[in-house]
Design a protein around this motif. Structure first.
Motif, short mmCIF file in Angstrom:
data_model
loop_
_atom_site.label_atom_id
_atom_site.label_comp_id
_atom_site.label_asym_id
_atom_site.label_seq_id
_atom_site.Cartn_x
_atom_site.Cartn_y
_atom_site.Cartn_z
N ARG A 101 0.82 -1.22 0.00
CA ARG A 101 0.00 0.00 0.00
C ARG A 101 0.85 1.27 0.00
O ARG A 101 0.34 2.36 -0.24
CB ARG A 101 -0.96 0.00 1.20
CG ARG A 101 -0.28 0.20 2.54
CD ARG A 101 -1.23 -0.01 3.70
NE ARG A 101 -2.22 1.04 3.84
CZ ARG A 101 -2.08 2.11 4.62
NH1 ARG A 101 -0.98 2.29 5.32
NH2 ARG A 101 -3.04 3.00 4.70
N ASP B 221 -8.15 -2.87 2.80
CA ASP B 221 -8.46 -1.50 3.25
C ASP B 221 -9.81 -1.44 3.95
O ASP B 221 -10.04 -0.60 4.83
CB ASP B 221 -8.49 -0.53 2.06
CG ASP B 221 -7.11 -0.10 1.60
OD1 ASP B 221 -6.14 -0.30 2.36
OD2 ASP B 221 -7.01 0.44 0.49
N GLN C 78 -7.62 -1.45 9.78
CA GLN C 78 -7.53 0.01 9.82
C GLN C 78 -7.16 0.51 11.21
O GLN C 78 -6.39 1.46 11.36
CB GLN C 78 -8.85 0.63 9.36
CG GLN C 78 -9.12 0.46 7.87
CD GLN C 78 -7.98 0.97 7.01
OE1 GLN C 78 -7.53 2.10 7.16
NE2 GLN C 78 -7.50 0.13 6.11
N LYS D 131 -2.63 7.63 3.18
CA LYS D 131 -3.59 8.20 2.23
C LYS D 131 -3.31 9.68 2.01
O LYS D 131 -3.33 10.16 0.86
CB LYS D 131 -5.02 8.01 2.75
CG LYS D 131 -6.08 8.53 1.78
CD LYS D 131 -7.49 8.30 2.31
CE LYS D 131 -8.53 8.83 1.33
NZ LYS D 131 -9.92 8.63 1.84
N GLU D 132 -3.01 10.41 3.09
CA GLU D 132 -2.70 11.83 2.97
C GLU D 132 -1.45 12.05 2.12
O GLU D 132 -1.41 12.93 1.26
CB GLU D 132 -2.49 12.44 4.36
CG GLU D 132 -2.13 13.92 4.34
CD GLU D 132 -1.85 14.47 5.72
OE1 GLU D 132 -1.65 15.70 5.83
OE2 GLU D 132 -1.81 13.68 6.69
N ARG E 10 -0.27 10.05 -0.17
CA ARG E 10 -0.54 9.67 -1.56
C ARG E 10 -1.29 10.78 -2.30
O ARG E 10 -1.03 11.04 -3.47
CB ARG E 10 -1.35 8.37 -1.59
CG ARG E 10 -1.59 7.83 -3.00
CD ARG E 10 -2.20 6.45 -2.98
NE ARG E 10 -3.47 6.42 -2.28
CZ ARG E 10 -3.70 5.76 -1.16
NH1 ARG E 10 -2.74 5.06 -0.59
NH2 ARG E 10 -4.89 5.77 -0.59
N GLU E 11 -2.20 11.44 -1.60
CA GLU E 11 -3.02 12.47 -2.23
C GLU E 11 -2.36 13.84 -2.22
O GLU E 11 -2.76 14.72 -3.00
CB GLU E 11 -4.38 12.54 -1.52
CG GLU E 11 -5.20 11.25 -1.68
CD GLU E 11 -6.49 11.29 -0.89
OE1 GLU E 11 -6.66 12.22 -0.06
OE2 GLU E 11 -7.33 10.39 -1.09
#
Length: 234
Positions: free
Chosen positions: A171, A195, A201, A213-214, A216-217
């Motif tokens: 991931r 996920d 999680q 996630k932060e 990646r974005e």
């Protein structure tokens, strides 16, 4: 089954969350001690008595110590997984799970860890090292993708220790410059499936909230994190 008395010694790392994911998936109560890499707490004499290698994660279960994430996962399953949820009781299925655990411990994990160091954290960029370890990581992704053909999970078509060990690395592919793994269609579906697991999680958010996630974005946030790590990593 004995009553667990577990403390997890962990930090912000792929290896650390492997242990917390197993604890959460098995519903084992535990305490958390956040080991500060910046303060080099992993090299403190008190911690070296728990993990002589000076790395994370480690656990104590009463007065018994276990270090290395794969060993921790196996220990927890053998002592606190009576139904064989993550480590099947069937000898052949159990062997298959342990094979994938070793695949991660001796192959995928070390390769991607080196790729992360050379591609992201090292202030001296060594193109040959980056290429070698990124390509090696891709080879392991290819193996996983093939193994997942026609299956939801790696062994027995159910989530096991095999998946919990490999998932945190895959991931995080974008950290080493692999922006997309869409070519590994089985792998992308597998990641999405894991996920969606609430216990996993929860495990990802130990010892601090997960930021993958932060990162990646928002590439700027990732670069801020890399600079922070570079301030104390060798």
């Amino acid at each position: 089954m004995t009553t667990p008395d577990i403390t997890l010694y962990t930090g912000v790392s792929k290896n650390g969350v492997k242990a917390s994911i197993v604890l959460e998936e098995l519903g084992i109560p535990y305490k958390v001690k956040h080991i500060s890499f910046k303060d080099k707490e992993q090299h403190e004499p008190w911690y070296l008595k728990i993990n002589p290698g000076g790395k994370i994660p480690a656990i104590t279960d009463g007065d018994f110590h276990v270090f290395e994430s794969a060993a921790i996962g196996i220990y927890l399953c053998e002592n606190y997984d009576p139904e064989g949820k993550l480590l099947p009781k069937d000898p052949k299925l159990k062997s298959q799970v342990i094979q994938w655990v070793m695949f991660e411990a001796s192959g995928l994990g070390p390769a991607q860890a080196q790729a992360i160091y050379f591609a992201a954290y090292s202030q001296e960029k060594v193109p040959q090292a980056i290429e070698r370890f990124v390509n090696l990581t891709k080879e392991y992704y290819y193996v996983l993708n093939n193994a997942l053909e026609g299956k939801e999970y790696l062994v027995g078509n159910k989530f096991t220790l095999a998946d919990s060990m490999c998932y945190p690395w895959v991931r995080s592919h974008f950290i080493i410059g692999i922006q997309s793994i869409d070519e590994y269609t089985n792998l992308t579906s597998w990641i999405a499936r894991i996920d969606a697991r609430p216990a996993t999680q929860k495990g990802l958010n130990v010892p601090i909230p997960d930021k993958i996630k932060e990162f990646r974005e928002n590439p700027e946030k990732l670069q801020e994190h890399i600079k922070y790590v570079q301030s104390f990593i060798k």
